[in-house]
Design a protein around this motif. Structure first.
Motif, PDB file in Angstrom:
ATOM      1  N   PHE A 354      11.933   5.747   4.924  1.00  0.00           N
ATOM      2  CA  PHE A 354      10.715   6.422   4.457  1.00  0.00           C
ATOM      3  C   PHE A 354       9.520   5.531   4.758  1.00  0.00           C
ATOM      4  O   PHE A 354       9.569   4.323   4.511  1.00  0.00           O
ATOM      5  CB  PHE A 354      10.814   6.703   2.953  1.00  0.00           C
ATOM      6  N   LEU A 355       8.494   6.152   5.241  1.00  0.00           N
ATOM      7  CA  LEU A 355       7.339   5.381   5.691  1.00  0.00           C
ATOM      8  C   LEU A 355       6.082   5.838   4.953  1.00  0.00           C
ATOM      9  O   LEU A 355       5.866   7.044   4.780  1.00  0.00           O
ATOM     10  CB  LEU A 355       7.173   5.688   7.188  1.00  0.00           C
ATOM     11  N   GLY A 356       5.289   4.882   4.519  1.00  0.00           N
ATOM     12  CA  GLY A 356       4.016   5.235   3.863  1.00  0.00           C
ATOM     13  C   GLY A 356       4.209   5.885   2.515  1.00  0.00           C
ATOM     14  O   GLY A 356       3.278   6.466   1.965  1.00  0.00           O
ATOM     15  N   LEU A 357       5.416   5.770   1.960  1.00  0.00           N
ATOM     16  CA  LEU A 357       5.683   6.412   0.665  1.00  0.00           C
ATOM     17  C   LEU A 357       5.331   5.430  -0.459  1.00  0.00           C
ATOM     18  O   LEU A 357       6.167   5.046  -1.271  1.00  0.00           O
ATOM     19  CB  LEU A 357       7.139   6.864   0.594  1.00  0.00           C
ATOM     20  N   ILE A 358       4.085   5.013  -0.434  1.00  0.00           N
ATOM     21  CA  ILE A 358       3.591   4.058  -1.430  1.00  0.00           C
ATOM     22  C   ILE A 358       2.167   4.492  -1.792  1.00  0.00           C
ATOM     23  O   ILE A 358       1.487   5.181  -1.029  1.00  0.00           O
ATOM     24  CB  ILE A 358       3.543   2.604  -0.878  1.00  0.00           C
ATOM     25  N   GLN A 359       1.745   4.080  -2.982  1.00  0.00           N
ATOM     26  CA  GLN A 359       0.377   4.307  -3.435  1.00  0.00           C
ATOM     27  C   GLN A 359      -0.211   2.909  -3.567  1.00  0.00           C
ATOM     28  O   GLN A 359      -0.069   2.287  -4.602  1.00  0.00           O
ATOM     29  CB  GLN A 359       0.427   4.910  -4.831  1.00  0.00           C
ATOM     30  N   PRO A 360      -0.831   2.406  -2.530  1.00  0.00           N
ATOM     31  CA  PRO A 360      -1.284   1.022  -2.649  1.00  0.00           C
ATOM     32  C   PRO A 360      -2.634   0.892  -3.343  1.00  0.00           C
ATOM     33  O   PRO A 360      -3.458   1.798  -3.261  1.00  0.00           O
ATOM     34  CB  PRO A 360      -1.419   0.572  -1.192  1.00  0.00           C
ATOM     35  N   LEU A 361      -2.841  -0.233  -4.013  1.00  0.00           N
ATOM     36  CA  LEU A 361      -4.190  -0.608  -4.389  1.00  0.00           C
ATOM     37  C   LEU A 361      -4.734  -1.250  -3.125  1.00  0.00           C
ATOM     38  O   LEU A 361      -4.709  -2.456  -2.949  1.00  0.00           O
ATOM     39  CB  LEU A 361      -4.191  -1.586  -5.581  1.00  0.00           C
ATOM     40  N   GLY A 362      -5.138  -0.408  -2.183  1.00  0.00           N
ATOM     41  CA  GLY A 362      -5.525  -0.819  -0.829  1.00  0.00           C
ATOM     42  C   GLY A 362      -5.118   0.282   0.143  1.00  0.00           C
ATOM     43  O   GLY A 362      -4.696   1.358  -0.279  1.00  0.00           O
ATOM     44  N   ALA A 363      -5.205   0.000   1.440  1.00  0.00           N
ATOM     45  CA  ALA A 363      -4.972   1.048   2.450  1.00  0.00           C
ATOM     46  C   ALA A 363      -3.493   1.177   2.825  1.00  0.00           C
ATOM     47  O   ALA A 363      -2.736   0.209   2.766  1.00  0.00           O
ATOM     48  CB  ALA A 363      -5.791   0.739   3.696  1.00  0.00           C
TER      49      ALA A 363
END
Ligand SMILES: Cc1cc2nc3c(=O)[nH]c(=O)nc-3n(C[C@H](O)[C@H](O)[C@H](O)COP(=O)(O)OP(=O)(O)OC[C@H]3O[C@@H](n4cnc5c(N)ncnc54)[C@H](O)[C@@H]3O)c2cc1C
Ligand SMILES: NC(=O)c1ccc[n+]([C@@H]2O[C@H](COP(=O)([O-])OP(=O)(O)OC[C@H]3O[C@@H](n4cnc5c(N)ncnc54)[C@H](OP(=O)(O)O)[C@@H]3O)[C@@H](O)[C@H]2O)c1
Length: 455
Positions: A354-363
């Motif tokens: 899974f790719l990009g499946l994060i909610q970052p404090l950032g980009a």
């Protein structure tokens, strides 16, 4: 290794995460097909995207600054402002694909409808043409900001409300607001942008908050906020202590703008970034309100007993994580929670990423790029995962840490601190390289589909 001796990959989606993986696989000679619903790359950043699932609107600009959002080896043009608009961002992604030369690997206007894993480990992927193809690995990059989460449960009276109710996902431009009495619900970034748009175009604008949040300005001391102290070398607690002091000094007491006081510290909720909301509140162009209690006829009644007439209620209440192409047994999502090692590896299904499946404090973009390197190393045998039990323990630790740190909300299930997570990915690459060198299997994902197709 020749392509036939490497696993063959199905990559789902050519948004900013999918293209980071496409570039990495292409560069390393790993065979792959990328499927994309739309006629172009860029996903969410394409305003009016043909895929019909982009959540962008005419006034959308990035809220993570340009130099923190660009890929490590492809800077955004110097001519871009610090916070470019959606069309500049979409063009940047488009140019990235041509620069690295893998557009021919993307099958546009072709969706992945179903993914099933056979007992021998091969994935059968049914695409929208009706064809079923075989792959050794699947990388999911379908985005997680396209499936709207409406208020759960719906507010009493919403089924008989006389005005219009819309989720922010369907907001496209100010023509939807002109001359209306509008109530915007939520305190995330969608709510900030739409309330500001409404404050210029609607007749009246109310902003309804069920809790207070910290509002982070886009600039401090003439610099984009996220560039101050942002570095993988600065430990998280130091960064946050500084960040809190700066924001407190710059923004001050939010109750003086009529907003509720936050019930948590900055850094314990996904950041709400806005350079404009406080100004519009101070001008009286937006009226703050508490949560909605009920809808009655053409009235919105708030929990403090006040009520306003409304033509339109815009629910900026966030998004659901969804994988419509998986059966429940393969990957299950409950209340926005998915159990993945390092937010990327399925702990018990080899070859499912899974790719990009994060909610970052950032980009998200540089993170998706580094995740792609880790996946590519796994596919080529240079990185090995730990034992499943260790992965499950790590997942449990992360979920527990998130539960302790963040405000309890379905929007806080995949939170990461940009710099800390980037550092963690690098460390994980090193640890996985040692595991691989110390005798783990050469290829964790066997190239069965690739070999069959080559034969
Ligand atoms: C309004 C808004 C503003 C945002 N602003 C920022 C910001 O400033 N900075 C930031 O870092 N993040 C921001 N985000 C988060 C956003 O998720 C990322 O910017 C980025 O879009 C993530 O890229 P992605 O490739 O993971 O997902 P997406 O951009 O959603 O792309 C997913 C792609 O997969 C394709 N796809 C989906 N399902 C299938 C299928 N079954 N078959 C084939 N193709 C499929 C879609 O067509 C799409 O092209 C914002 C989100 C929203 C909603
Ligand atoms: N570039 C930009 O400027 C920009 C613009 C828009 C969005 N984004 C990004 O897009 C993503 C989604 O943002 P988002 O603002 O759409 O969603 P979000 O961050 O999930 O915020 C949802 C908001 O709605 C509230 N909420 C949820 N359910 C509610 C209910 N039943 N009643 C009342 N309030 C409720 C939440 O409150 P709780 O905290 O209490 O749950 C929260 O304030 C984020 O990553 C965001 O950064 C970026």
């Amino acid at each position: 290794m020749s392509p036939a001796t490497l696993p063959k990959v199905c990559l789902i989606g050519a948004g900013s995460s999918g293209i980071a993986a496409g570039k990495t696989l292409h560069e390393r000679g790993i065979p792959f097909d990328c499927y994309e619903l739309s006629d172009r790359v860029g996903g969410n950043w394409v305003w009016g995207n043909k895929n019909n699932v982009s959540s962008s609107y005419r006034s959308l600009h990035i809220n993570t600054s340009r130099t923190r959002m660009e890929y490590s080896d492809y800077p955004m043009p110097e001519s871009y402002p610090d916070f470019p608009r959606h069309d500049q961002i979409a063009k940047y992604f488009d140019d990235y694909v041509d620069h690295f030369g893998f557009r021919d690997r993307i099958r546009f206007e072709t969706g992945v409808d179903h993914v099933e894993r056979r007992d021998d480990g091969v994935f059968e992927v049914r695409i929208s043409t009706g064809d079923t193809l075989e792959y050794d690995a699947v990388i999911v990059a379908n985005g997680h900001h396209w499936d709207p989460r409406w208020p759960e449960p719906a507010f009493p009276g919403s089924d008989s409300f006389q005005g219009e109710q819309m989720h922010s996902h369907y907001y496209r431009d100010e023509s939807q607001l002109v001359g209306k009495d509008v109530v915007v619900v939520g305190m995330g970034n969608s709510a900030m942008d739409i309330a500001v748009d409404a404050s210029y175009h609607a007749k009246t604008t109310y902003l309804s908050a069920r809790r207070g949040v910290h509002i982070v300005p886009k600039y401090i001391f003439g610099k984009p906020m996220d560039t101050i102290g942002g570095s993988e070398r600065v430990p998280g607690p130091v960064r946050f202590a500084m960040f809190r002091r700066l924001v407190k000094a710059y923004v001050g007491d939010l109750t003086s703008y009529g907003l509720p006081a936050p019930d948590h510290k900055l850094g314990q909720a996904h950041p709400t970034v806005s350079g404009r909301i406080l100004d519009r509140l101070a001008h009286g162009a937006i009226t703050p309100k508490p949560n909605i209690d009920r809808l009655e006829g053409d009235q919105v009644v708030f929990t403090d007993g006040t009520s306003v007439r409304a033509d339109l209620v815009v629910y900026c209440t966030g998004y659901k994580i969804a994988f419509p192409f998986f059966d429940e047994g393969l990957v299950s999502v409950k209340d926005n929670q998915v159990r993945l090692y390092k937010f990327m590896f399925h702990p018990s299904v080899a070859g499912l990423y899974f790719l990009g499946l994060i909610q970052p404090l950032g980009a998200i973009m540089p993170i998706a790029e580094r995740q792609s390197h880790l996946i590519a190393r796994h596919l080529t045998g240079a990185y090995a995962l730990p034992e499943q039990a260790e992965m499950e323990r790590d997942i449990d630790r992360k979920l527990e840490a998130m539960r302790k740190r963040y405000v309890a909300s379905k929007r806080h299930t995949i939170q990461v601190d940009y710099d800390d997570y980037m550092r963690e990915l690098t460390k994980e690459m090193e640890k996985g390289a040692l595991r691989s060198a110390s005798g783990a299997r050469v290829l964790a994902v066997e190239p069965r589909a690739a070999l069959e197709q080559a034969a």
